[in-house]
Design a protein around this motif. Structure first.
Motif, PDB file in Angstrom:
ATOM      1  N   THR A  92       0.836  -1.196   0.000  1.00  0.00           N
ATOM      2  CA  THR A  92       0.000   0.000   0.000  1.00  0.00           C
ATOM      3  C   THR A  92       0.873   1.249   0.000  1.00  0.00           C
ATOM      4  N   ASP A  93       0.251   2.398   0.133  1.00  0.00           N
ATOM      5  CA  ASP A  93       0.962   3.671   0.078  1.00  0.00           C
ATOM      6  C   ASP A  93       1.979   3.779   1.216  1.00  0.00           C
ATOM      7  N   SER A  94       3.258   3.858   0.879  1.00  0.00           N
ATOM      8  CA  SER A  94       4.316   3.891   1.885  1.00  0.00           C
ATOM      9  C   SER A  94       4.302   5.185   2.681  1.00  0.00           C
ATOM     10  N   GLU A  95       3.984   6.283   2.032  1.00  0.00           N
ATOM     11  CA  GLU A  95       3.952   7.566   2.721  1.00  0.00           C
ATOM     12  C   GLU A  95       2.908   7.558   3.834  1.00  0.00           C
ATOM     13  N   THR A  96       1.761   6.963   3.549  1.00  0.00           N
ATOM     14  CA  THR A  96       0.709   6.849   4.570  1.00  0.00           C
ATOM     15  C   THR A  96       1.198   6.034   5.757  1.00  0.00           C
ATOM     16  N   LEU A  97       1.932   4.970   5.470  1.00  0.00           N
ATOM     17  CA  LEU A  97       2.450   4.117   6.535  1.00  0.00           C
ATOM     18  C   LEU A  97       3.413   4.881   7.444  1.00  0.00           C
ATOM     19  N   ILE A  98       4.215   5.755   6.849  1.00  0.00           N
ATOM     20  CA  ILE A  98       5.154   6.559   7.651  1.00  0.00           C
ATOM     21  C   ILE A  98       4.383   7.511   8.561  1.00  0.00           C
ATOM     22  N   PHE A  99       3.316   8.121   8.034  1.00  0.00           N
ATOM     23  CA  PHE A  99       2.506   9.027   8.852  1.00  0.00           C
ATOM     24  C   PHE A  99       1.802   8.266   9.974  1.00  0.00           C
ATOM     25  N   GLU A 100       1.360   7.059   9.689  1.00  0.00           N
ATOM     26  CA  GLU A 100       0.687   6.261  10.717  1.00  0.00           C
ATOM     27  C   GLU A 100       1.646   5.880  11.838  1.00  0.00           C
ATOM     28  N   ALA A 101       2.929   5.697  11.485  1.00  0.00           N
ATOM     29  CA  ALA A 101       3.922   5.330  12.497  1.00  0.00           C
ATOM     30  C   ALA A 101       4.053   6.411  13.557  1.00  0.00           C
ATOM     31  N   LEU A 102       3.823   7.684  13.170  1.00  0.00           N
ATOM     32  CA  LEU A 102       3.895   8.780  14.134  1.00  0.00           C
ATOM     33  C   LEU A 102       2.898   8.633  15.268  1.00  0.00           C
ATOM     34  N   LYS A 103       1.749   8.011  14.964  1.00  0.00           N
ATOM     35  CA  LYS A 103       0.649   7.933  15.925  1.00  0.00           C
ATOM     36  C   LYS A 103       0.728   6.697  16.807  1.00  0.00           C
ATOM     37  N   LYS A 104       1.672   5.815  16.526  1.00  0.00           N
ATOM     38  CA  LYS A 104       1.789   4.601  17.341  1.00  0.00           C
ATOM     39  C   LYS A 104       2.188   4.956  18.771  1.00  0.00           C
ATOM     40  N   GLU A 105       1.598   4.260  19.717  1.00  0.00           N
ATOM     41  CA  GLU A 105       1.821   4.583  21.127  1.00  0.00           C
ATOM     42  C   GLU A 105       3.276   4.448  21.530  1.00  0.00           C
ATOM     43  N   GLY A 106       3.965   3.454  20.992  1.00  0.00           N
ATOM     44  CA  GLY A 106       5.348   3.217  21.389  1.00  0.00           C
ATOM     45  C   GLY A 106       6.370   4.015  20.610  1.00  0.00           C
ATOM     46  N   ALA A 107       5.922   4.868  19.690  1.00  0.00           N
ATOM     47  CA  ALA A 107       6.865   5.641  18.873  1.00  0.00           C
ATOM     48  C   ALA A 107       7.624   6.640  19.735  1.00  0.00           C
ATOM     49  N   THR A 108       8.915   6.727  19.518  1.00  0.00           N
ATOM     50  CA  THR A 108       9.761   7.658  20.263  1.00  0.00           C
ATOM     51  C   THR A 108      10.169   8.817  19.375  1.00  0.00           C
ATOM     52  N   LEU A 109      10.778   9.815  19.990  1.00  0.00           N
ATOM     53  CA  LEU A 109      11.264  10.961  19.220  1.00  0.00           C
ATOM     54  C   LEU A 109      12.297  10.519  18.193  1.00  0.00           C
ATOM     55  N   LYS A 110      13.149   9.585  18.561  1.00  0.00           N
ATOM     56  CA  LYS A 110      14.153   9.076  17.610  1.00  0.00           C
ATOM     57  C   LYS A 110      13.473   8.402  16.426  1.00  0.00           C
ATOM     58  N   ASP A 111      12.406   7.647  16.703  1.00  0.00           N
ATOM     59  CA  ASP A 111      11.659   7.028  15.606  1.00  0.00           C
ATOM     60  C   ASP A 111      11.100   8.088  14.662  1.00  0.00           C
ATOM     61  N   ALA A 112      10.580   9.166  15.240  1.00  0.00           N
ATOM     62  CA  ALA A 112      10.002  10.237  14.425  1.00  0.00           C
ATOM     63  C   ALA A 112      11.063  10.881  13.536  1.00  0.00           C
ATOM     64  N   VAL A 113      12.268  11.066  14.086  1.00  0.00           N
ATOM     65  CA  VAL A 113      13.357  11.648  13.290  1.00  0.00           C
ATOM     66  C   VAL A 113      13.759  10.700  12.162  1.00  0.00           C
ATOM     67  N   ASP A 114      13.821   9.391  12.462  1.00  0.00           N
ATOM     68  CA  ASP A 114      14.127   8.407  11.413  1.00  0.00           C
ATOM     69  C   ASP A 114      13.059   8.422  10.326  1.00  0.00           C
TER      70      ASP A 114
END
Length: 791
Positions: free
Chosen positions: A736-758
């Motif tokens: 599916t759309d990879s860009e959408t997947l990256i945006f969804e990763a931001l909303k994951k509960e376990g996402a960290t600031l480092k993950d957001a920068v990556d």
């Protein structure tokens, strides 16, 4: 002899020519071969030096000097069998010298032959006509070393009997007490072991190892275990350990009771380190919540108490004014909410700011501002964190700790010039400046942080220069042991020497080397793919005047490259002028060490980046085989070098370490995708790969395998990014759309600031909607500088 003198002047090639000429004159001269070996040793070519020494011994087998030099090289190279033979010859030649016997025992010990090592020491003792005096420190260390060998062989009864026999002679009384308690415990003599550990606790009631030994000797369980610690806490009222240790094994209401006593004791004394002492418990959710509740209750009671004025009596049962107790209780709660398992920045800031309002303008302010800076750093506001840390430093300019922490925060904010000036307040700046002094003092933390800062700025040459400085420091530490092979024997410090040798064996697995190695390998892989990045900030695609080389035509790319080279030359010239000016300003007339590559341009512009990457990779894989990032880096390097079996070996090792890791998953997809292209491999290589590579799916496509991994790791932002990268390998149309997947990763509960920068870096690679991403990321991490909108 002329060759030796010429070599000392740095004329190595000429020295070797002279030495070879001498050998032509007399091939049977042991002196010539010895000198030839010394020349090779000075070049750290130890294998050739050993060969030359062995030739010298053929013509002069009884030479103590040649045997000694050969033995030193053999132990340096860990050739223990050869070391044993050299030491045996030295004993036969000069049996009256104790060092020769001790050296032979060490050789057997390091080779693992403990019985022979003990036998050698015993034979020497038999040759003594009268016992050495008690003031003989060398003898004291030798007999303790013999006891150490007996215990390491597992014969604890014999070791205990020997220990009792030497207890009056040995000078190191603490070692005697510790060994006696340990041997009795291992032999089941619990009463004697208990007595021994209680004696040791009288000497040092803060050493946890003694409490562990006492527990085992008493066979403590349940409430009896807690009762013993309560008695010990009364016996040593100023000690922290007997009050803190029960928190590790108590649960439920019992934990709450013990924790309350401990917190009352620590907080009423306004101890800044209370949270540091307790944060190891935060992996247990129940204990973490209990501590939070107890501290909040304590805070409420403290607020109700009347503030203590100077001269008034205290009402809180402590020897500390109420105001300080309140301040450091607030400080604890700020650290609590800033802990990575909680990370409630809003609450953490409210508590630390309240503490700062209450704190007088003194040393308390420094400690609290340090805490505030740490909270801001975790929130991503590295600029404000640096300012607050500098403010803390200003409270006490003579404090080296604040100074170094401030420098570290400046580097995290990429303020390299300010950082080196701050470090220069505590360095010797008369010859090589602050940086030269830090390199000379082998300050690995600063050099590593400095290198990582330059990576973020795209100054790859300077970054590589710093990482190679780390490599040299570890080489120096390896070479430094050479002097101790003889020094420790002369001084008789044998037990410490054995520990040093074993420490050196694992030196290259040190976390700082691993950190520098992974960074350096990534840079060399990047330079292999994009050589233009080696030519300064204009070519790196990150600065204000950055050039997007990927989208340029061939002609425009050449123009941009020339411009980047001119800019790099200007920077080198400016660096040289600044160095000359700094030299004029320094005191004394010492010459600064010449640096022919001040900006690391030669390192970055290497024509063999993959060969340079191997320099780092080999020690990483050899000494840290269970280090995941090392194995994944090895896969990347060997794939680039088309060494597919070695790449597979790294991939299998990484999978055994962390089978569900996102990077491992991505590399499995890459390797199978590579195999699907039907590369031309030799039948042997193809056969081995077919037999050993079973990680990829057999009954489904790679695209299905990739998407199923995403489903199994739905809570992981890193897994989402790995799936996106794997899709790029398989083809943009897969999934599916990879860009959408990256945006969804931001909303994951376990996402960290480092993950957001990556995620931001990955989105830039895909040329996605960076503006929208930073806006959404800023909503979750509003203080993070990396998501600021640049004017």
């Amino acid at each position: 002899m002329k060759g030796l003198l010429i070599n000392c002047q740095g004329k190595t090639e000429e020295a070797f020519q002279i030495a070879k000429e001498a050998l032509k004159q007399d091939m049977k001269s042991h002196v010539c071969w010895h000198v030839y070996g010394l020349l090779y040793r000075s070049q750290k070519n130890f294998d050739e030096a050993i060969k030359a020494y062995k030739m010298a011994l053929r013509f002069e087998p009884d030479s103590q000097q040649i045997l000694r030099d050969l033995a030193l090289l053999q132990v340096q190279m860990r050739d223990y069998n050869g070391y044993i033979e050299s030491r045996r010859l030295m004993v036969m030649s000069k049996p009256q010298i104790r060092q020769n016997w001790t050296g032979l025992a060490i050789a057997y010990h390091l080779a693992g032959n403990l019985s022979e090592a003990e036998s050698v020491l015993a034979k020497y003792e038999e040759t003594l006509k009268q016992p050495p005096p008690r003031t003989d420190l060398e003898n004291s260390e030798a007999i303790l070393y013999k006891n150490y060998i007996i215990a390491e062989a597992g014969d604890y009864q014999k070791a205990l009997d020997h220990l009792e026999a030497i207890s009056r002679t040995a000078v190191d009384k603490v070692a005697i007490l510790e060994a006696r308690a340990e041997y009795n415990l291992k032999l089941g003599n619990n009463e004697a072991a208990e007595k021994g550990y209680r004696v040791l606790l009288e000497r040092n009631p803060e050493k946890r190892l003694y409490y562990t030994g006492l527990e085992k000797s008493l066979g403590l369980e349940g409430e009896e275990r807690l009762r013993v610690y309560e008695e010990l806490a009364e016996q040593y009222p100023r000690a922290d350990a007997p009050k803190r240790i029960p928190l590790d094994f108590q649960e439920g209401d019992a934990f709450k009771s013990v924790a309350q006593k401990y917190l009352d004791w620590r907080l009423k004394r306004a101890a800044p380190s209370t949270f540091t002492s307790l944060k190891a418990l935060y992996g247990d959710v129940a204990k973490r919540e209990c501590l939070e509740s107890l501290v909040e209750e304590f805070l409420a009671k403290t607020r109700e108490e009347k503030p203590v004025e100077n001269g008034e009596s205290l009402t809180n049962g402590s020897s500390t004014p109420n105001n300080s107790v309140l301040i450091y209780t607030l400080y604890y709660l700020s650290q609590h909410h800033d802990h990575w398992r909680i990370r409630n920045t809003e609450k953490a800031l409210s508590y630390i700011n309240e503490a700062l309002e209450l704190a007088p303008d003194n040393a308390d302010q420094g400690e609290l501002k340090l805490g505030l800076a740490r909270i801001l750093k975790h929130a991503g506001d590295v600029r404000k964190a640096m300012e607050e840390m500098d403010s803390a430093r200003q409270k006490d300019k003579s404090d080296r700790y604040y100074n170094t922490k401030c420098s570290k925060y400046m580097l995290r904010n990429d303020c390299n010039e300010e950082a080196i000036k701050t470090m220069g307040l505590f360095t010797r700046n008369d010859v090589n400046g602050p940086l030269g002094d830090l390199l000379e003092m082998q300050c690995v933390w600063y050099i590593t942080e400095d290198g990582e800062s330059y990576v973020r700025q795209g100054k790859l040459g300077l970054a590589l220069k710093r990482f190679h400085a780390i490599y040299k420091i570890f080489e120096d530490w390896t070479d430094d042991q050479f002097d101790f092979h003889s020094f420790s024997l002369r001084k008789g410090m044998i037990r410490a020497y054995i520990e040093m040798v074993r420490w050196e064996d694992s030196l290259w697995s040190h976390p700082f080397f691993r950190r520098a190695a992974v960074n350096a390998i990534k840079l060399y892989l990047l330079l292999n793919d994009k050589p233009h990045l080696a030519h300064g900030s204009l070519a790196n695609g990150t600065g204000d005047d950055a050039v997007d080389f990927e989208s340029l035509s061939t002609a425009d790319r050449k123009k941009a490259m020339k411009k980047a080279k001119r800019e790099a030359q200007k920077q080198e010239k400016a660096a040289a002028e600044a160095a000359a000016k700094a030299k004029d300003e320094r005191k004394g007339g010492e010459e600064k060490k010449q640096d022919d590559d001040p900006l690391g341009a030669k390192l970055a512009q290497t024509t063999e980046p993959l060969e340079k990457a191997l320099l780092w990779l080999k020690p990483l894989l050899e000494f840290s085989p269970t280090f995941l990032e090392g194995q994944t880096a090895g896969f990347d390097v060997y794939m680039k070098r088309k060494k597919y079996l070695l790449a597979l070996k790294c991939l299998l090792a990484a999978h055994s370490i962390a089978p569900e890791d996102p990077v491992v998953h991505e590399q499995i997809v890459r390797f199978q995708s590579f195999l699907d292209t039907k590369p031309e491999l030799s039948p042997t290589v193809q056969s081995i790969i077919d037999e050993t590579f079973t990680l990829a799916p057999k009954e489904s496509t790679l695209a299905q395998f990739n998407e199923s991994y995403l489903s199994s790791q739905s809570d992981s932002a890193r897994a989402s990014f790995a799936v996106v990268r794997a899709r790029q390998v398989l083809g943009p149309s897969e999934g599916t759309d990879s860009e959408t997947l990256i945006f969804e990763a931001l909303k994951k509960e376990g996402a960290t600031l480092k993950d957001a920068v990556d995620g931001l870096a990955l989105l830039k690679e895909l040329k996605g909607d960076v503006g929208r991403y930073t806006e959404e990321a800023r909503q979750r991490w509003p203080m993070a500088n990396v998501f600021e909108v640049k004017a």
